[in-house]
Design a protein around this motif. Structure first.
Motif, PDB file in Angstrom:
ATOM      1  N   GLU A  68       0.804  -1.216   0.000  1.00  0.00           N
ATOM      2  CA  GLU A  68       0.000   0.000   0.000  1.00  0.00           C
ATOM      3  C   GLU A  68       0.838   1.268   0.000  1.00  0.00           C
ATOM      4  O   GLU A  68       0.292   2.359  -0.089  1.00  0.00           O
ATOM      5  CB  GLU A  68      -0.936   0.011   1.212  1.00  0.00           C
ATOM      6  CG  GLU A  68      -1.995  -1.052   1.151  1.00  0.00           C
ATOM      7  CD  GLU A  68      -2.951  -1.010   2.329  1.00  0.00           C
ATOM      8  OE1 GLU A  68      -2.837  -0.104   3.188  1.00  0.00           O
ATOM      9  OE2 GLU A  68      -3.827  -1.883   2.388  1.00  0.00           O
ATOM     10  N   SER A  69       2.154   1.123   0.087  1.00  0.00           N
ATOM     11  CA  SER A  69       3.014   2.309   0.104  1.00  0.00           C
ATOM     12  C   SER A  69       4.343   2.021  -0.578  1.00  0.00           C
ATOM     13  O   SER A  69       4.777   0.867  -0.676  1.00  0.00           O
ATOM     14  CB  SER A  69       3.282   2.748   1.547  1.00  0.00           C
ATOM     15  OG  SER A  69       4.127   1.824   2.198  1.00  0.00           O
ATOM     16  N   GLY A  70       4.962   3.099  -1.003  1.00  0.00           N
ATOM     17  CA  GLY A  70       6.293   2.973  -1.585  1.00  0.00           C
ATOM     18  C   GLY A  70       7.306   2.485  -0.569  1.00  0.00           C
ATOM     19  O   GLY A  70       8.212   1.717  -0.894  1.00  0.00           O
ATOM     20  N   GLU A  71       7.133   2.916   0.675  1.00  0.00           N
ATOM     21  CA  GLU A  71       8.048   2.488   1.733  1.00  0.00           C
ATOM     22  C   GLU A  71       8.003   0.973   1.915  1.00  0.00           C
ATOM     23  O   GLU A  71       9.029   0.314   2.046  1.00  0.00           O
ATOM     24  CB  GLU A  71       7.707   3.179   3.059  1.00  0.00           C
ATOM     25  CG  GLU A  71       7.912   4.678   3.046  1.00  0.00           C
ATOM     26  CD  GLU A  71       6.706   5.469   2.514  1.00  0.00           C
ATOM     27  OE1 GLU A  71       5.679   4.843   2.112  1.00  0.00           O
ATOM     28  OE2 GLU A  71       6.791   6.700   2.485  1.00  0.00           O
ATOM     29  N   ALA A  72       6.788   0.407   1.909  1.00  0.00           N
ATOM     30  CA  ALA A  72       6.642  -1.049   2.067  1.00  0.00           C
ATOM     31  C   ALA A  72       7.268  -1.782   0.891  1.00  0.00           C
ATOM     32  O   ALA A  72       7.900  -2.831   1.060  1.00  0.00           O
ATOM     33  CB  ALA A  72       5.173  -1.421   2.223  1.00  0.00           C
ATOM     34  N   CYS A  73       7.122  -1.219  -0.299  1.00  0.00           N
ATOM     35  CA  CYS A  73       7.758  -1.813  -1.479  1.00  0.00           C
ATOM     36  C   CYS A  73       9.270  -1.852  -1.304  1.00  0.00           C
ATOM     37  O   CYS A  73       9.901  -2.886  -1.507  1.00  0.00           O
ATOM     38  CB  CYS A  73       7.381  -1.008  -2.720  1.00  0.00           C
ATOM     39  SG  CYS A  73       8.348  -1.389  -4.199  1.00  0.00           S
TER      40      CYS A  73
ATOM     41  N   LEU B 148       3.641   0.435 -10.318  1.00  0.00           N
ATOM     42  CA  LEU B 148       3.852   1.464  -9.314  1.00  0.00           C
ATOM     43  C   LEU B 148       2.911   2.642  -9.513  1.00  0.00           C
ATOM     44  O   LEU B 148       2.896   3.266 -10.583  1.00  0.00           O
ATOM     45  CB  LEU B 148       5.313   1.932  -9.405  1.00  0.00           C
ATOM     46  CG  LEU B 148       5.782   3.012  -8.461  1.00  0.00           C
ATOM     47  CD1 LEU B 148       5.647   2.579  -6.997  1.00  0.00           C
ATOM     48  CD2 LEU B 148       7.230   3.374  -8.786  1.00  0.00           C
ATOM     49  N   ASP B 149       2.144   2.950  -8.485  1.00  0.00           N
ATOM     50  CA  ASP B 149       1.219   4.081  -8.510  1.00  0.00           C
ATOM     51  C   ASP B 149       1.982   5.390  -8.332  1.00  0.00           C
ATOM     52  O   ASP B 149       3.043   5.424  -7.710  1.00  0.00           O
ATOM     53  CB  ASP B 149       0.187   3.914  -7.395  1.00  0.00           C
ATOM     54  CG  ASP B 149      -0.904   4.975  -7.421  1.00  0.00           C
ATOM     55  OD1 ASP B 149      -1.214   5.499  -8.509  1.00  0.00           O
ATOM     56  OD2 ASP B 149      -1.468   5.252  -6.354  1.00  0.00           O
ATOM     57  N   TYR B 150       1.410   6.466  -8.839  1.00  0.00           N
ATOM     58  CA  TYR B 150       2.027   7.784  -8.690  1.00  0.00           C
ATOM     59  C   TYR B 150       1.656   8.435  -7.363  1.00  0.00           C
ATOM     60  O   TYR B 150       2.525   8.855  -6.616  1.00  0.00           O
ATOM     61  CB  TYR B 150       1.626   8.694  -9.849  1.00  0.00           C
ATOM     62  CG  TYR B 150       2.067  10.120  -9.672  1.00  0.00           C
ATOM     63  CD1 TYR B 150       3.414  10.429  -9.517  1.00  0.00           C
ATOM     64  CD2 TYR B 150       1.148  11.150  -9.653  1.00  0.00           C
ATOM     65  CE1 TYR B 150       3.828  11.736  -9.335  1.00  0.00           C
ATOM     66  CE2 TYR B 150       1.563  12.466  -9.482  1.00  0.00           C
ATOM     67  CZ  TYR B 150       2.897  12.755  -9.329  1.00  0.00           C
ATOM     68  OH  TYR B 150       3.310  14.047  -9.148  1.00  0.00           O
TER      69      TYR B 150
ATOM     70  N   ASN C  58       5.668   9.832  -3.279  1.00  0.00           N
ATOM     71  CA  ASN C  58       4.991   9.632  -4.556  1.00  0.00           C
ATOM     72  C   ASN C  58       5.768   8.604  -5.371  1.00  0.00           C
ATOM     73  O   ASN C  58       6.910   8.271  -5.074  1.00  0.00           O
ATOM     74  CB  ASN C  58       4.778  10.955  -5.299  1.00  0.00           C
ATOM     75  CG  ASN C  58       6.035  11.524  -5.912  1.00  0.00           C
ATOM     76  OD1 ASN C  58       6.856  10.819  -6.480  1.00  0.00           O
ATOM     77  ND2 ASN C  58       6.183  12.828  -5.811  1.00  0.00           N
ATOM     78  N   GLY C  59       5.121   8.117  -6.393  1.00  0.00           N
ATOM     79  CA  GLY C  59       5.717   7.060  -7.199  1.00  0.00           C
ATOM     80  C   GLY C  59       7.017   7.441  -7.871  1.00  0.00           C
ATOM     81  O   GLY C  59       7.881   6.590  -8.081  1.00  0.00           O
ATOM     82  N   LEU C  60       7.186   8.713  -8.216  1.00  0.00           N
ATOM     83  CA  LEU C  60       8.438   9.127  -8.841  1.00  0.00           C
ATOM     84  C   LEU C  60       9.614   8.953  -7.895  1.00  0.00           C
ATOM     85  O   LEU C  60      10.693   8.525  -8.302  1.00  0.00           O
ATOM     86  CB  LEU C  60       8.349  10.578  -9.324  1.00  0.00           C
ATOM     87  CG  LEU C  60       7.433  10.828 -10.518  1.00  0.00           C
ATOM     88  CD1 LEU C  60       7.334  12.323 -10.811  1.00  0.00           C
ATOM     89  CD2 LEU C  60       7.894  10.065 -11.747  1.00  0.00           C
TER      90      LEU C  60
END
Length: 128
Positions: free
Chosen positions: A38-43, A56-58, A64-66
């Motif tokens: 649910e988050s970039g951090e978790a990824c 990857l969502d923005y 943010n995704g970038l």
């Protein structure tokens, strides 16, 4: 040529509806190793699982995704990233491609055919 369908895929998005739809489409295409975050951090905390492909969502919570895309590509340049967004924003699309995203997918245009074309294009360029 590596078969991406037999490798791990990540879906990184804070919208559970979109995540479920994308996961269902990928499973229908034969993907069996799908991890969702649910988050970039978790990824980024789970990047050691070595995904071959990341959707990857923005727009997500803190990052943010970038930002996430740049971190993924700086450490793991071989991971294929499909930047997914509901926004039709040319500047974001250009930035995503410049930062290493292989595709920019508008969520409204996501169909099994579209995803198949993306996966096939990745598989044609991959070698092992």
């Amino acid at each position: 040529m590596k078969d991406l369908k037999n490798m791990r895929a990540f879906i990184v998005d804070d919208d559970p509806f979109w995540t479920a739809i994308l996961q269902q489409l990928l499973e229908g295409m034969g993907f069996s190793k799908i991890s969702t975050f649910e988050s970039g951090e978790a990824c980024l905390e789970n990047i050691h699982l070595n995904p071959a492909l990341i959707f990857l969502d923005y727009q997500m919570g803190k990052a943010n995704g970038l930002d996430v895309l740049q971190q993924v590509k700086s450490y793991y340049p071989g991971i294929e990233v499909v930047f997914c967004t509901a926004l039709e924003d040319l500047e974001v699309a250009i930035s995503a491609i410049e930062f290493g995203s292989a595709e920019y997918l508008l969520k409204a245009n996501a169909t099994e055919d579209t995803l198949s074309e993306i996966i096939e294009s990745f598989q044609k360029t991959q070698t092992i």
